[in-house]
Design a protein around this motif. Structure first.
Motif, PDB file in Angstrom:
ATOM      1  N   ARG A   6       0.833  -1.206   0.000  1.00 43.39           N
ATOM      2  CA  ARG A   6       0.000   0.000   0.000  1.00 43.39           C
ATOM      3  C   ARG A   6       0.866   1.254   0.000  1.00 43.39           C
ATOM      4  NH1 ARG A   6      -2.484  -2.315   4.475  1.00 43.39           N
ATOM      5  NH2 ARG A   6      -2.190  -0.402   5.674  1.00 43.39           N
ATOM      6  N   TRP A 124      -6.408   2.166  -1.919  1.00 39.82           N
ATOM      7  CA  TRP A 124      -5.308   1.411  -1.346  1.00 39.82           C
ATOM      8  C   TRP A 124      -5.118   1.565   0.153  1.00 39.82           C
ATOM      9  CZ3 TRP A 124      -2.298  -2.345  -3.387  1.00 39.82           C
ATOM     10  CH2 TRP A 124      -2.441  -2.573  -4.752  1.00 39.82           C
ATOM     11  N   LEU A 125      -5.576   2.659   0.731  1.00 41.12           N
ATOM     12  CA  LEU A 125      -5.289   2.883   2.148  1.00 41.12           C
ATOM     13  C   LEU A 125      -6.514   2.669   3.019  1.00 41.12           C
ATOM     14  CD1 LEU A 125      -2.923   5.976   1.987  1.00 41.12           C
ATOM     15  CD2 LEU A 125      -2.319   3.547   2.081  1.00 41.12           C
TER      16      LEU A 125
END
Length: 169
Positions: A6, A124-125
């Protein structure tokens, strides 16, 4: 590994934004040099300096749709190739109009930057990482502008002005 992946993705986005914004520093430094070479008026210099903003205006309503429909990987990569090509053809500039057109096209190509960063950070986070990841990615803006300016200043210290700005692009 997934945790590191990530943050590697955020690092890649950070680097893309740096590259995206280098031209802002380049154009600021070269404008005083190219004004007399191409007989650029102050009005034209203003349009050249902000030309990418006009391109953003044209593309921003569409880029979010493209990111949602095709995904940030596909859209970012295609737009990055487009902005690289546009930046490269500035080497062949011969008039103020040429610069105005290429700056608008550059804005169209670079309009993916912030919406793309937002989409990638969202994808992604984790929720507790998104603000940090977004600000890390966004900080590439200022680094790109500073790097572009310093790079061009370095080019002017090594090469004659007429050659330095073309090499800088």
């Amino acid at each position: 590994m997934a945790n590191n992946l990530r943050w590697y993705i955020i690092l890649i986005v950070f680097c893309l934004i740096i590259v995206d914004y280098i031209d802002r520093g380049l154009i600021t430094v070269i404008l005083p040099v190219i004004k007399p070479e191409f007989h650029i008026s102050s009005f034209e210099a203003g349009i050249i300096g902000d030309g990418f903003t006009f391109g953003y205006l044209i593309m921003n309503p569409l880029v979010g749709y493209f990111l949602d429909k095709y995904g940030p990987k596909k859209i970012f990569s295609r737009f990055a190739v487009f902005w690289g090509l546009i930046q490269a053809i500035n080497v062949f500039a011969f008039s103020a109009f040429y610069f105005i057109v290429t700056r608008v096209l550059l804005g169209i190509a670079e309009a993916v930057g912030f919406p793309g960063v937002t989409k990638i950070v969202a994808n992604w986070l984790r929720r507790d990482e998104k603000a940090r990841g977004g600000t890390i990615s966004d900080s590439g803006v200022n680094l790109g502008i500073v790097f572009g300016s310093l790079f061009m200043i370095g080019m002017f210290s090594i090469f004659p002005e007429e050659l330095a700005w073309r090499l800088g692009f």
